[in-house]
Design a protein around this motif. Structure first.
Motif, PDB file in Angstrom:
ATOM      1  N   PRO A 136       0.796  -1.234   0.000  1.00 46.85           N
ATOM      2  CA  PRO A 136       0.000   0.000   0.000  1.00 46.85           C
ATOM      3  C   PRO A 136       0.825   1.277   0.000  1.00 46.85           C
ATOM      4  CG  PRO A 136      -0.085  -1.094   2.156  1.00 46.85           C
ATOM      5  CD  PRO A 136       0.567  -2.054   1.206  1.00 46.85           C
ATOM      6  N   LYS A 137       2.047   1.243   0.515  1.00 49.22           N
ATOM      7  CA  LYS A 137       2.868   2.451   0.561  1.00 49.22           C
ATOM      8  C   LYS A 137       3.968   2.462  -0.492  1.00 49.22           C
ATOM      9  CE  LYS A 137       5.860   5.249   3.553  1.00 49.22           C
ATOM     10  NZ  LYS A 137       6.471   5.414   4.894  1.00 49.22           N
ATOM     11  N   TRP A 138       4.675   1.336  -0.645  1.00 51.72           N
ATOM     12  CA  TRP A 138       5.877   1.302  -1.469  1.00 51.72           C
ATOM     13  C   TRP A 138       5.638   0.769  -2.874  1.00 51.72           C
ATOM     14  CZ3 TRP A 138       9.280   4.282   0.566  1.00 51.72           C
ATOM     15  CH2 TRP A 138       9.383   4.387   1.946  1.00 51.72           C
ATOM     16  N   ASP A 139       4.397   0.568  -3.265  1.00 53.16           N
ATOM     17  CA  ASP A 139       4.036   0.033  -4.575  1.00 53.16           C
ATOM     18  C   ASP A 139       4.336  -1.462  -4.635  1.00 53.16           C
ATOM     19  OD1 ASP A 139       4.926   0.112  -7.976  1.00 53.16           O
ATOM     20  OD2 ASP A 139       2.928   0.510  -7.190  1.00 53.16           O
ATOM     21  N   GLU A 140       5.580  -1.836  -4.377  1.00 52.25           N
ATOM     22  CA  GLU A 140       5.973  -3.240  -4.296  1.00 52.25           C
ATOM     23  C   GLU A 140       7.002  -3.412  -3.191  1.00 52.25           C
ATOM     24  OE1 GLU A 140       7.586  -4.324  -8.057  1.00 52.25           O
ATOM     25  OE2 GLU A 140       5.645  -4.558  -9.040  1.00 52.25           O
TER      26      GLU A 140
END
Length: 542
Positions: free
Chosen positions: A472-476
């Motif tokens: 949710p925060k770092w994309d992957e």
């Protein structure tokens, strides 16, 4: 033959000469490592860059030799951009987020003669210096009052401001071959050792022209530009060069990239355009939302390095009236390849249809050609349905890697991006998958194979597979799937601790899942696509 045009080489120094002559009073604002705000003009930049060029010559740095930098976005780093490239040596920006072993490898592979660094990175220099095979000159990018009194660098540190003060500001930028090297950047988006991409003066100036255009990053002398994307990451997407070309005000954030710090700079300096990766913008949006703030000047932001979610684009545009430019590129593309600027007929589309277009990576800049091909190598239609391997070519696309002993990466003159994409009839490209087994976390690449290799060093691990799981925060983020050896009782905590000191901290997987087996294909290759389907949402549902 009569009637032909003049021939003048396209050189990086000409951008600075133009800025000094036509926009000399324009301001450059930097938040410094020392903690204060520094202000000066393009005229000051040009004068100090000439002093620095003389200092490099006095240090014995000759044409084509590499000048390393390990620095944040700031005016001193900007001076090095022009002093190094403009004098005929090669600016080599290094990524401080890499593990010290990788940094040492890159220092030696690039054969940097001198390394300039911000004080933040003194511990990295102290760790890397003893590992180097060839000696370097190290210069701390600060003044005499802030020079470290103690350090563990095995040679004497030089002081940046002392070099500037001790040098003459008279320097004639040499008339170089426009095809000679201007700068060097290593990509970590590969398996094995990082690879260097060497940019020429010609490719850099042409990239600057194209990226500044209205349907690209849309920059002008009326802009106040805040490059949040690091200057150590493919030249901050070309924004330092673009600002010189168009005469825009430049605002550099230094090391403070949190939402509060960025918001204060954006408002205080009346920033109109910024550029960065989604994770940085999420922090900014969170801060502004918590304080119920607004953007009084910023009207557009460039988002690249990772896919921009529809939710982020919606929040920027509908809540804060900040237009989002979704962009795509690679280190090998200098880096800008496409920008998602609407065509006229898109403006009349229903709201959700416009967001569907914005979710795509956009259309190619003039100077970049692209196509998608199937397994047989044949070009596939631009119908928005067919997906194939994305290939590119153009004036600022890498032809080979620096110092590479292997074959050229090109396929019949086209560079294989490693992405799988669709292209619609309007020419808008949309990446649907990556053929490379690498993870893009917060806009930075992590090698899944390197993670697997470390895990397999553990005596109780039989097999390890690292995949990209949506976050949710770092994309992957990396998710590690492990098959234990018979009788093993190794747990997640012990295995995660095993990574300490072996990879950069931010490379460490966020979780480990122990499995009985992993799916294998007919040739014994792990079927990572099946694992991504099964575990791709692990961090979203955990």
């Amino acid at each position: 033959m009569e009637g032909l045009m003049m021939q003048q080489p396209l050189l990086v120094a000409s951008l600075l000469t133009h800025a000094e002559r036509h926009h000399g009073g324009q301001e450059i604002v930097s938040r410094r490592v020392e903690g204060d705000i520094h202000r000066y003009t393009y005229r000051d930049l040009a004068q100090r860059a000439r002093r620095l060029a003389n200092a490099l010559a006095a240090l014995g740095i000759g044409p084509g030799e590499r000048v390393g930098t390990l620095a944040w976005n700031g005016y001193r780093h900007m001076e090095l951009y022009f002093a190094a490239s403009g004098s005929g040596s090669v600016l080599h920006t290094l990524n401080p987020r890499l593990h010290v072993d990788q940094l040492a490898y890159i220092f030696d592979h690039a054969e940097d003669r001198v390394v300039f660094f911000d004080l933040t990175f003194l511990p990295l220099i102290e760790s890397a210096a003893p590992l180097l095979k060839s000696p370097k000159i190290f210069v701390a990018m600060t003044d005499r009052a802030h020079m470290p009194s103690k350090h563990n660098v095995p040679i004497m540190l030089m002081c940046y401001e002392d070099l500037i003060k001790g040098s003459n500001d008279e320097f004639d930028w040499p008339l170089l071959d426009e095809n000679s090297a201007a700068s060097l950047c290593y990509t970590s988006g590969t398996t094995g050792n990082p690879k260097g991409v060497l940019y020429s003066h010609r490719s850099t100036v042409l990239h600057t022209y194209a990226a500044a255009l209205p349907d690209s990053l849309n920059c002008s002398a009326r802009d106040s530009i805040l490059p949040v994307v690091p200057m150590f990451h493919v030249n901050a997407w070309g924004l330092p060069y673009i600002a010189c070309m168009v005469g825009a005000k430049l605002v550099f954030p230094g090391p403070a990239l949190d939402g509060k710090s960025l918001y204060e700079l954006i408002e205080g300096e009346q920033v109109t355009l910024s550029a960065g990766v989604p994770t940085v913008w999420q922090g900014l949006l969170t801060h502004v939302g918590e304080r119920r703030g607004e953007f009084s000047s910023m009207r557009r932001t460039v988002i690249g390095g990772a896919a921009c979610s529809t939710a982020m684009a919606t929040e920027f545009q509908e809540q804060y009236r900040v237009d989002v430019l979704h962009a795509w590129g690679m280190t090998e593309l200098s880096p800008v390849g496409t920008v998602c600027s609407f065509k006229a007929h898109h403006e009349a589309l229903p709201r959700q249809d416009r967001y569907a277009v914005q979710s795509k990576q956009g259309r190619a800049l003039f100077g970049i050609d692209m196509k998608i091909v199937g397994p047989d190598g044949e070009a596939m239609p631009w119908d928005g349905v067919a997906a194939g391997d994305l290939l590119v070519r153009g004036h600022w696309v890498a032809m080979n890697y620096f110092g590479s002993e292997g074959a050229s990466p090109l396929r019949d003159g086209w560079f294989p991006t490693g992405d799988v994409a669709k292209i619609d009839p309007d020419g808008f490209m949309h990446i649907t998958d990556r053929s490379k087994d690498v993870i893009k976390s917060g806009g930075e690449w992590i090698s899944s194979i390197d993670i697997e290799n470390v895990a397999c060093l553990h005596p109780q691990v039989a097999m390890a597979v690292c995949i990209a799981a949506r976050h949710p925060k770092w994309d992957e983020r990396p998710l590690l799937l492990v098959v234990r050896k018979p009788g093993s009782d190794v747990d997640s905590q012990a295995l995660l601790e095993f990574f300490d000191g072996r990879v950069a901290k931010w490379w460490k997987p966020d979780a480990i899942v122990f499995v009985e087996s992993v799916p294998l294909g007919g040739t014994g290759k792990v079927l990572k696509n099946q694992l991504r389907e099964q575990y791709g949402d692990y961090y979203l549902t955990a």
